[in-house]
Design an enzyme around this catalytic site. Structure first.
Site, mmCIF file in Angstrom:
data_model
loop_
_atom_site.group_PDB
_atom_site.id
_atom_site.type_symbol
_atom_site.label_atom_id
_atom_site.label_comp_id
_atom_site.label_asym_id
_atom_site.label_seq_id
_atom_site.Cartn_x
_atom_site.Cartn_y
_atom_site.Cartn_z
ATOM 1 N N ASP A 80 0.806 -1.220 0.000
ATOM 2 C CA ASP A 80 0.000 0.000 0.000
ATOM 3 C C ASP A 80 0.838 1.268 0.000
ATOM 4 O O ASP A 80 2.001 1.287 0.392
ATOM 5 C CB ASP A 80 -0.964 0.014 1.187
ATOM 6 C CG ASP A 80 -0.251 -0.097 2.532
ATOM 7 O OD1 ASP A 80 0.731 -0.855 2.629
ATOM 8 O OD2 ASP A 80 -0.687 0.574 3.492
ATOM 9 N N GLU A 138 -0.519 -1.953 5.273
ATOM 10 C CA GLU A 138 0.436 -1.833 6.388
ATOM 11 C C GLU A 138 0.368 -0.457 7.014
ATOM 12 O O GLU A 138 0.492 -0.303 8.231
ATOM 13 C CB GLU A 138 1.855 -2.126 5.892
ATOM 14 C CG GLU A 138 2.911 -2.143 6.995
ATOM 15 C CD GLU A 138 3.397 -0.761 7.410
ATOM 16 O OE1 GLU A 138 3.675 -0.580 8.619
ATOM 17 O OE2 GLU A 138 3.490 0.134 6.554
#
Length: 391
Positions: A80, A138
């Site tokens: 991400d 994350e």
């Protein structure tokens, strides 16, 4: 015959750089990594891995089976990006307004695919399997938890867990291999201060939540300097403050939020208690009310001593290309959740180049990396995984 994994990885340099730059052009926020996950799944399928998609919402798992039975090594990469408007001018700058890979996850994903490609060519030499885990979210701290809920640590359960984080506090060619706590645990909080609004020219008729918040933010720093043991390591940072609608209006409320970082879980409750005490105490003294809300916390990343020692031994084969240091960092990572059940290590790979200006800190709008770190990471981590699997 000893395999020169670093030379094999160097042959993938152009492919690794192009893959990383493609991910950088097309960043995706937490649990929105659909394009990235699709590319990852396609690549793993082409390499002949057993692939699962939609794990933990947008996560991908690929299993590379060796020629014979043996241990399972889990290798994790996060995918991400961050809600940051990029300020770089490279031709691979983000094309998504307000979204940017400002932490290196584009590199992590490219590296993991490179390791999968390199080791898939050596599968006849492997005894056991590699479980590649491409994790979403994350940055918001929920990705590892969501993948665990979907069974990522089962069938097959890992015997060892490995991963890396590209790190701009270290020069390219340097790897931090820590035995014990290597990245801090974290907690999040938001404080809403409610006062009494009014006219900016008549502050005596108000209870100013902005002034109260300012006093509170300063007072919160005394938790580290006066409540925590000086031999312990704690950081409290305020990253967001919102209040008011016009320069001549004292608002009714102000809200600010932040995080705290720590290595010892025993310190967490002390910090939480003192944040609440300070907030409520300052608010009361200034005629306001403080409502404190604590968000999800994550634990510290703790490396197993034997796994870290083995990593140092493997990296020593590449003396001259790799320099190993032992430095923990106060940044946090939810990879620790994937590391709790078995011997594990999470390593920080230098990605800065001061001469080229590639040294902006993580989460900065001009963050970028020295791409020499890509083949280096693929080579040394392939060598470490292969060491566990008998190649």
């Amino acid at each position: 015959m000893t395999i020169d994994f670093l030379a094999d990885a160097e042959a993938l340099r152009a492919e690794l750089i192009e893959r990383r730059r493609d991910f950088h052009r097309h960043p995706e926020l937490a649990f929105q990594e659909h394009r990235t996950a699709g590319i990852v799944a396609d690549e793993l399928n082409q390499l002949g891995l057993e692939v699962q998609t939609g794990v933990g919402k947008t996560g991908v798992v690929g299993i590379l089976e060796g020629a014979s039975d043996g241990p399972t090594v889990l290798y994790r990469a996060d995918m991400d990006a961050l809600p940051i408007q990029e300020e770089n001018s490279a031709d691979y700058v983000s094309r998504a307004p307000g979204v940017m890979h400002a932490c290196g996850h584009d590199g992590h994903t490219a590296i993991a695919l490179g390791i999968a490609k390199l080791l898939s060519k050596r599968r006849d030499d492997l005894r056991g399997r590699v479980k590649f885990v491409f994790q979403p979210a994350e940055e918001v701290g929920g990705g590892a938890k969501s993948m665990i809920a979907d069974g990522v640590l089962e069938t097959p359960a890992p015997d060892f867990t490995l991963g890396i984080h590209l790190w701009n506090d270290l020069e390219a060619g340097v790897i931090s291999v820590v035995s014990g706590p290597t990245m801090s645990g974290a907690g999040m909080f938001e404080i809403t201060v409610t006062g009494k609004g009014g006219h900016g020219a008549m502050p005596h008729q108000t209870a100013d939540p902005i002034v109260c918040s300012a006093q509170m933010i300063l007072a919160l720093q005394t938790i580290v300097s006066r409540n925590v043991n000086p031999l312990d390591m704690v950081v409290i940072s305020i990253g967001k403050l919102e209040a008011g609608s016009a320069r001549n209006i004292i608002p009714q409320t102000a809200t600010f939020s932040g995080s705290f970082r720590l290595f010892r879980e025993e310190t967490r409750e002390l910090v939480r208690t003192r944040i609440r005490d300070v907030a409520e105490g300052v608010a009361s003294a200034m005629g306001c009310r403080a409502d404190v809300d604590f968000g999800m916390g994550i634990g510290a990343v703790i490396n197993d001593a034997e796994v870290s020692s083995r990593a140092r031994e493997v990296f020593a084969r590449y003396e001259g290309a790799v320099s190993v240091v032992d430095e923990p960092w106060m940044a946090s990572e939810d990879v620790g959740l994937l590391m709790q059940r078995n011997p594990s290590a999470y390593l920080l790979v230098g990605s800065a180049n001061h001469e080229r200006g590639l040294d902006y800190p993580h989460h900065h709008p001009q963050f970028d990396i020295d791409e020499d770190a890509l083949p280096l990471s693929v080579g040394v981590m392939s060598a470490l995984i292969a060491d566990y699997l008998g190649a």
